[in-house]
Design a protein around this motif. Structure first.
Motif, PDB file in Angstrom:
ATOM      1  N   GLU A 208     -26.948 109.997  80.198  1.00 33.88           N
ATOM      2  CA  GLU A 208     -27.322 109.462  79.051  1.00 33.88           C
ATOM      3  C   GLU A 208     -26.219 108.342  78.553  1.00 33.88           C
ATOM      4  N   ASN A 209     -26.466 107.099  78.129  1.00 32.33           N
ATOM      5  CA  ASN A 209     -25.539 106.168  77.748  1.00 32.33           C
ATOM      6  C   ASN A 209     -25.846 105.945  76.026  1.00 32.33           C
ATOM      7  N   VAL A 210     -25.118 106.023  75.320  1.00 35.94           N
ATOM      8  CA  VAL A 210     -25.405 105.810  73.898  1.00 35.94           C
ATOM      9  C   VAL A 210     -24.618 104.660  73.432  1.00 35.94           C
ATOM     10  N   LEU A 211     -25.263 103.747  72.591  1.00 31.39           N
ATOM     11  CA  LEU A 211     -24.480 102.760  71.603  1.00 31.39           C
ATOM     12  C   LEU A 211     -24.731 103.530  70.212  1.00 31.39           C
ATOM     13  N   ALA A 212     -23.354 103.738  69.917  1.00 30.89           N
ATOM     14  CA  ALA A 212     -23.371 104.289  68.371  1.00 30.89           C
ATOM     15  C   ALA A 212     -22.314 103.681  67.456  1.00 30.89           C
ATOM     16  N   SER A 213     -22.693 103.798  66.305  1.00 33.36           N
ATOM     17  CA  SER A 213     -21.667 103.450  65.110  1.00 33.36           C
ATOM     18  C   SER A 213     -21.383 104.814  64.354  1.00 33.36           C
ATOM     19  N   PRO A 214     -20.392 104.942  63.648  1.00 32.26           N
ATOM     20  CA  PRO A 214     -20.132 106.069  62.861  1.00 32.26           C
ATOM     21  C   PRO A 214     -21.250 106.597  61.772  1.00 32.26           C
ATOM     22  N   GLN A 215     -22.122 105.844  61.540  1.00 32.54           N
ATOM     23  CA  GLN A 215     -23.311 106.168  60.842  1.00 32.54           C
ATOM     24  C   GLN A 215     -24.479 106.492  61.640  1.00 32.54           C
ATOM     25  N   VAL A 217     -26.992 106.498  65.939  1.00 33.35           N
ATOM     26  CA  VAL A 217     -27.199 105.988  66.983  1.00 33.35           C
ATOM     27  C   VAL A 217     -27.889 104.725  66.987  1.00 33.35           C
ATOM     28  N   LEU A 218     -27.328 103.871  67.645  1.00 32.28           N
ATOM     29  CA  LEU A 218     -28.112 102.479  67.633  1.00 32.28           C
ATOM     30  C   LEU A 218     -29.192 102.275  68.935  1.00 32.28           C
ATOM     31  N   GLY A 219     -28.737 103.134  69.957  1.00 29.84           N
ATOM     32  CA  GLY A 219     -29.499 103.006  71.003  1.00 29.84           C
ATOM     33  C   GLY A 219     -29.222 103.840  71.945  1.00 29.84           C
ATOM     34  N   SER A 220     -30.161 104.430  72.912  1.00 32.33           N
ATOM     35  CA  SER A 220     -29.797 105.231  74.034  1.00 32.33           C
ATOM     36  C   SER A 220     -30.705 105.051  75.127  1.00 32.33           C
ATOM     37  N   GLY A 221     -30.196 105.426  76.310  1.00 32.68           N
ATOM     38  CA  GLY A 221     -30.991 105.232  77.738  1.00 32.68           C
ATOM     39  C   GLY A 221     -30.540 106.400  78.591  1.00 32.68           C
ATOM     40  N   LYS A 222     -31.441 106.880  79.464  1.00 27.72           N
ATOM     41  CA  LYS A 222     -31.164 107.934  80.345  1.00 27.72           C
ATOM     42  C   LYS A 222     -31.458 107.125  81.529  1.00 27.72           C
ATOM     43  N   PHE A 223     -30.664 107.430  82.639  1.00 25.43           N
ATOM     44  CA  PHE A 223     -30.714 107.100  83.948  1.00 25.43           C
ATOM     45  C   PHE A 223     -30.369 108.128  84.913  1.00 25.43           C
ATOM     46  N   GLU A 224     -31.246 108.111  86.075  1.00 27.15           N
ATOM     47  CA  GLU A 224     -31.115 109.202  86.986  1.00 27.15           C
ATOM     48  C   GLU A 224     -29.841 109.094  87.623  1.00 27.15           C
ATOM     49  N   LEU A 225     -29.195 110.447  87.859  1.00 27.08           N
ATOM     50  CA  LEU A 225     -27.758 110.373  88.459  1.00 27.08           C
ATOM     51  C   LEU A 225     -27.853 110.215  89.887  1.00 27.08           C
ATOM     52  N   PHE A 226     -27.191 109.233  90.491  1.00 24.98           N
ATOM     53  CA  PHE A 226     -26.983 108.871  91.684  1.00 24.98           C
ATOM     54  C   PHE A 226     -26.157 109.977  92.537  1.00 24.98           C
ATOM     55  N   GLU A 227     -26.634 110.385  93.781  1.00 23.01           N
ATOM     56  CA  GLU A 227     -25.863 111.311  94.544  1.00 23.01           C
ATOM     57  C   GLU A 227     -24.836 110.512  95.321  1.00 23.01           C
ATOM     58  N   ALA A 228     -24.054 109.902  94.648  1.00 26.25           N
ATOM     59  CA  ALA A 228     -22.945 109.155  95.066  1.00 26.25           C
ATOM     60  C   ALA A 228     -21.705 108.843  94.369  1.00 26.25           C
ATOM     61  N   THR A 229     -20.535 108.537  94.866  1.00 16.92           N
ATOM     62  CA  THR A 229     -19.372 108.230  93.996  1.00 16.92           C
ATOM     63  C   THR A 229     -19.072 106.682  94.045  1.00 16.92           C
ATOM     64  N   PHE A 230     -19.145 106.117  92.929  1.00 16.06           N
ATOM     65  CA  PHE A 230     -19.120 104.605  92.825  1.00 16.06           C
ATOM     66  C   PHE A 230     -17.694 104.335  92.235  1.00 16.06           C
ATOM     67  N   ALA A 231     -17.259 103.128  92.503  1.00 19.25           N
ATOM     68  CA  ALA A 231     -16.156 102.620  92.028  1.00 19.25           C
ATOM     69  C   ALA A 231     -16.310 101.257  91.486  1.00 19.25           C
ATOM     70  N   GLY A 232     -15.933 100.934  90.232  1.00 19.96           N
ATOM     71  CA  GLY A 232     -16.078  99.779  89.362  1.00 19.96           C
ATOM     72  C   GLY A 232     -17.128  99.808  88.586  1.00 19.96           C
ATOM     73  N   THR A 255     -26.822  95.371  75.320  1.00 25.65           N
ATOM     74  CA  THR A 255     -26.361  96.732  75.901  1.00 25.65           C
ATOM     75  C   THR A 255     -27.712  97.030  76.637  1.00 25.65           C
ATOM     76  N   SER A 256     -28.844  97.130  76.315  1.00 19.09           N
ATOM     77  CA  SER A 256     -29.922  97.411  77.007  1.00 19.09           C
ATOM     78  C   SER A 256     -30.169  96.443  78.456  1.00 19.09           C
ATOM     79  N   GLU A 257     -29.752  95.434  78.398  1.00 18.58           N
ATOM     80  CA  GLU A 257     -29.682  94.457  79.650  1.00 18.58           C
ATOM     81  C   GLU A 257     -28.592  94.866  80.574  1.00 18.58           C
ATOM     82  N   ALA A 258     -27.374  95.132  79.917  1.00 15.27           N
ATOM     83  CA  ALA A 258     -26.347  95.329  80.766  1.00 15.27           C
ATOM     84  C   ALA A 258     -26.317  96.615  81.461  1.00 15.27           C
TER      85      ALA A 258
END
Length: 315
Positions: A208-215, A217-232, A255-258
């Motif tokens: 899960e990737n979460v965009l948050a402020s102290p007050q 959660v502004l947005g969140s998204g789940k992505f399937e975990l790749f069975e690989a090790t990435f660099a960069g 954030t969503s598009e990135a």
């Protein structure tokens, strides 16, 4: 990624000139070390920003000694050279966003902070990579300087969950791992209004990737975990986010598009050497399978017998 938040008021919006001339790419200044392997660093920033439609203004802060498997060393440039690169180009070009990656030394962080303070209306996206390859004393000095000099000027901090936990909440004693909001509250105490936390473990092989402020959660998204090790991946995400903010997108949209862009890059990832898989930041430029069977544009017999001259050709 789900989000219903407009551009937060504390995050400076980009200049009107960017929206007035949509044909002109937004200029994104990036401070980062050169990575000769192409895995991350300045190489990743340049390709990513260009890929999503921005114009990269690349300030070299040093150079890695690395391959696609690991980082062996790093050489930082002189802080005056870093500052001179940035100030010279800023006298000529209007920058819509600034991204700061790994810059190698507290002195360079000080120089960048001084430059950024003169352009405090420009959003600054700070990315903190995993520094476990470095000497422990150098890590401590760098993190202290980053915290003191750069974070108070950052509009957004990007980092992996485990990296941010070790840095921002080293004395955490809770029974559960820190949440994105816990980290956002810790970052807020250091002057950072918004935090993008990546790689939070989730059930069923998801992250899960979460965009948050102290007050909140502004947005969140789940992505399937790749069975690989990435660099960069982190440099790719933060550079894409900076370019999308520079192009006039609000923080939630950027954030969503990135994140969606990074997911496509990883899905098309490739292994150019014997190390990790690299994101294909130009995945959209690859030919479709059905295009590979198209007729060639030129007659192949026209180049029969052509031999590439050796590198030591005399002139």
């Amino acid at each position: 990624m789900t989000t219903d938040s407009p551009l937060p008021p504390e995050l400076p919006s980009t200049p009107d000139e960017a929206s007035e001339d949509a044909a002109t790419p937004a200029c994104v200044m990036v401070f980062n070390a050169n990575d000769p392997s192409g895995a991350g660093g300045l190489t990743a920033d340049i390709v990513t920003i260009a890929s999503v439609g921005g114009h990269p203004i690349a300030i070299a802060t040093g150079a890695y000694v690395r391959d696609t498997a690991e980082i062996f060393d790093h050489y930082a440039f002189d802080d005056e050279a870093v500052a001179e690169q940035a100030r010279t180009v800023l006298e000529d070009l209007t920058v819509q966003a600034i991204k700061v990656g790994f810059v190698g030394s507290p002195e360079n962080l000080s120089a960048i902070a001084s430059v950024a303070s003169d352009y405090d209306d420009v959003p600054l996206i700070a990315y903190m990579p995993n520094l476990s390859w470095w000497r422990e004393d150098l890590i401590d000095q760098y993190l202290d300087a980053f915290q003191e000099l750069l974070l108070p000027q950052a509009s957004l901090l990007v980092g992996n969950h485990s990296t941010l936990c070790r840095w921002l909440l080293p004395d955490w004693t809770g029974s559960k791992r820190p949440s994105a909001r816990d980290l956002a509250m810790a970052a807020s105490e250091l002057g950072v209004p918004y935090l993008l936390v990546t790689g939070i473990p989730a059930p069923e092989q998801f992250v899960e990737n979460v965009l948050a402020s102290p007050q909140t959660v502004l947005g969140s998204g789940k992505f399937e975990l790749f069975e690989a090790t990435f660099a960069g991946a982190g440099d790719t995400l933060s550079a894409a986010l900076a370019a999308l903010v520079a192009s006039g997108n609000d923080l939630g949209e950027a954030t969503s598009e990135a994140l969606a862009y990074l997911d496509r890059c990883l899905d098309a990832g490739f292994r150019p050497g014997m190390g990790h898989i690299l994101p294909d930041r130009m995945f959209w430029a690859q030919p479709d399978d059905d295009e590979e069977d198209d007729e060639p544009l030129t007659d192949p017999t026209a180049t029969d017998g052509f031999v590439m001259p050796p590198h030591d050709t005399q002139h």
